[in-house]
Design a protein around this motif. Structure first.
Motif, PDB file in Angstrom:
ATOM      1  N   UNK A  64      25.836  30.076   3.160  1.00  0.00           N
ATOM      2  CA  UNK A  64      26.543  29.200   4.101  1.00  0.00           C
ATOM      3  C   UNK A  64      25.637  28.506   5.087  1.00  0.00           C
ATOM      4  N   UNK A  65      24.443  28.104   4.620  1.00  0.00           N
ATOM      5  CA  UNK A  65      23.483  27.469   5.518  1.00  0.00           C
ATOM      6  C   UNK A  65      23.954  26.154   6.112  1.00  0.00           C
ATOM      7  N   UNK A  66      24.923  25.493   5.488  1.00  0.00           N
ATOM      8  CA  UNK A  66      25.405  24.205   5.988  1.00  0.00           C
ATOM      9  C   UNK A  66      26.598  24.338   6.928  1.00  0.00           C
ATOM     10  N   UNK A  67      27.045  25.565   7.176  1.00  0.00           N
ATOM     11  CA  UNK A  67      28.176  25.774   8.085  1.00  0.00           C
ATOM     12  C   UNK A  67      27.733  25.557   9.533  1.00  0.00           C
ATOM     13  N   UNK A  70      27.064  30.792  12.456  1.00  0.00           N
ATOM     14  CA  UNK A  70      26.855  31.967  11.610  1.00  0.00           C
ATOM     15  C   UNK A  70      28.159  32.682  11.287  1.00  0.00           C
ATOM     16  N   UNK A  71      29.110  32.657  12.206  1.00  0.00           N
ATOM     17  CA  UNK A  71      30.378  33.333  11.953  1.00  0.00           C
ATOM     18  C   UNK A  71      31.120  32.670  10.801  1.00  0.00           C
ATOM     19  N   UNK A  72      31.152  31.349  10.807  1.00  0.00           N
ATOM     20  CA  UNK A  72      31.802  30.629   9.709  1.00  0.00           C
ATOM     21  C   UNK A  72      31.086  30.900   8.390  1.00  0.00           C
ATOM     22  N   UNK A  73      29.751  30.945   8.438  1.00  0.00           N
ATOM     23  CA  UNK A  73      28.981  31.223   7.229  1.00  0.00           C
ATOM     24  C   UNK A  73      29.299  32.612   6.691  1.00  0.00           C
ATOM     25  N   UNK A  74      29.378  33.588   7.583  1.00  0.00           N
ATOM     26  CA  UNK A  74      29.674  34.969   7.169  1.00  0.00           C
ATOM     27  C   UNK A  74      31.056  35.064   6.547  1.00  0.00           C
ATOM     28  N   UNK A 127      38.215  31.685   8.930  1.00  0.00           N
ATOM     29  CA  UNK A 127      37.128  30.714   8.927  1.00  0.00           C
ATOM     30  C   UNK A 127      37.599  29.364   9.450  1.00  0.00           C
ATOM     31  N   UNK A 128      38.783  28.909   9.017  1.00  0.00           N
ATOM     32  CA  UNK A 128      39.290  27.614   9.459  1.00  0.00           C
ATOM     33  C   UNK A 128      39.680  27.622  10.932  1.00  0.00           C
ATOM     34  N   UNK A 129      40.227  28.740  11.407  1.00  0.00           N
ATOM     35  CA  UNK A 129      40.531  28.852  12.839  1.00  0.00           C
ATOM     36  C   UNK A 129      39.250  28.759  13.660  1.00  0.00           C
ATOM     37  N   UNK A 130      38.198  29.380  13.159  1.00  0.00           N
ATOM     38  CA  UNK A 130      36.905  29.296  13.843  1.00  0.00           C
ATOM     39  C   UNK A 130      36.401  27.850  13.861  1.00  0.00           C
ATOM     40  N   UNK A 131      36.596  27.147  12.739  1.00  0.00           N
ATOM     41  CA  UNK A 131      36.153  25.762  12.658  1.00  0.00           C
ATOM     42  C   UNK A 131      36.906  24.884  13.656  1.00  0.00           C
ATOM     43  N   UNK A 132      38.201  25.118  13.800  1.00  0.00           N
ATOM     44  CA  UNK A 132      38.988  24.373  14.785  1.00  0.00           C
ATOM     45  C   UNK A 132      38.425  24.600  16.188  1.00  0.00           C
TER      46      UNK A 132
END
Length: 218
Positions: A64-67, A70-74, A127-132
């Protein structure tokens, strides 16, 4: 790209389940529910061929290097691992269901399949909640400076899109948990029309997002 979340639903299958659950005519209801069941079986067969595309996606995603963080990548990596493991589990369940191999524990494999489906959707939702939340931070940093107004508008569109994804995943989570055995949250407590309504709403929302994403790229 998320395989497991969209595997178990199509508009035709979910819509007929909804209509079948609401139909007053018992004969019509049985026919519609039978059609929905056959569609589900067709999707199960098609999924038997998806191992390699899923593996290709996971290898490209890597760690997930492009996230954005780090949390989203994990969360992305965990979801991908769950999705990949799901395939052989569902294969075993399918083979046992159709008596292509010997065994009497098909129910256990089917339950395991549902558990991995629930887990996949749950971690995708996180993951999506984190992205928001990440987009909200970026929005606050940009502010309303005139020369950054276009960037802000694109960010708002992206945030709206991810919010809709969270709603869709929440619907999918409700649907997935219902496939668990009785005693696990609301497992097997929803009736046919409720399942059809939830799955249809998710499918139509996903279709809307498909066209919306194309518009965003223009």
């Amino acid at each position: 790209m998320r395989f497991v979340q969209c595997w178990r639903r199509t508009r035709a299958g979910t819509s007929t389940k909804l209509i079948g659950g609401l139909a007053g005519n018992e004969v019509v209801a049985k026919r519609l529910l039978a059609f929905s069941s056959k569609m589900s079986g067709t999707r199960a067969v098609l999924r038997l061929l998806d191992d390699l595309p899923m593996l290709k996606y996971n290898l490209e995603y890597g760690l997930g290097g492009e996230e954005p963080d780090k949390l989203m990548a994990s969360l992305g990596v965990v979801t991908n691992v769950i999705d990949q493991i799901y395939y052989p589990i569902e294969k075993m369940s399918w083979l046992l269901e159709h008596k292509l191999i010997d065994g009497n524990n098909g129910g256990a494999w089917d339950t395991a399949s549902s558990v991995f489906w629930v887990a996949s959707i749950y971690f995708s939702l996180m993951r999506n909640l984190r992205y928001v939340a990440v987009l909200e931070k970026h929005k606050n940093c940009i502010g309303s400076v005139a020369d950054k107004r276009e960037t802000l508008e694109k960010l708002l569109l992206n945030q709206k899109f991810e919010f809709l994804t969270c709603i869709r995943l929440s619907l999918d989570l409700v649907h997935a948990i219902n496939t668990l055995p009785k005693g696990y949250l609301w497992g097997e407590k929803l009736n046919n029309w409720q399942v059809g309504l939830i799955a249809s709403a998710s499918s139509f929302l996903g279709l809307y997002q498909l066209f919306a994403k194309r518009q965003m790229k223009q």
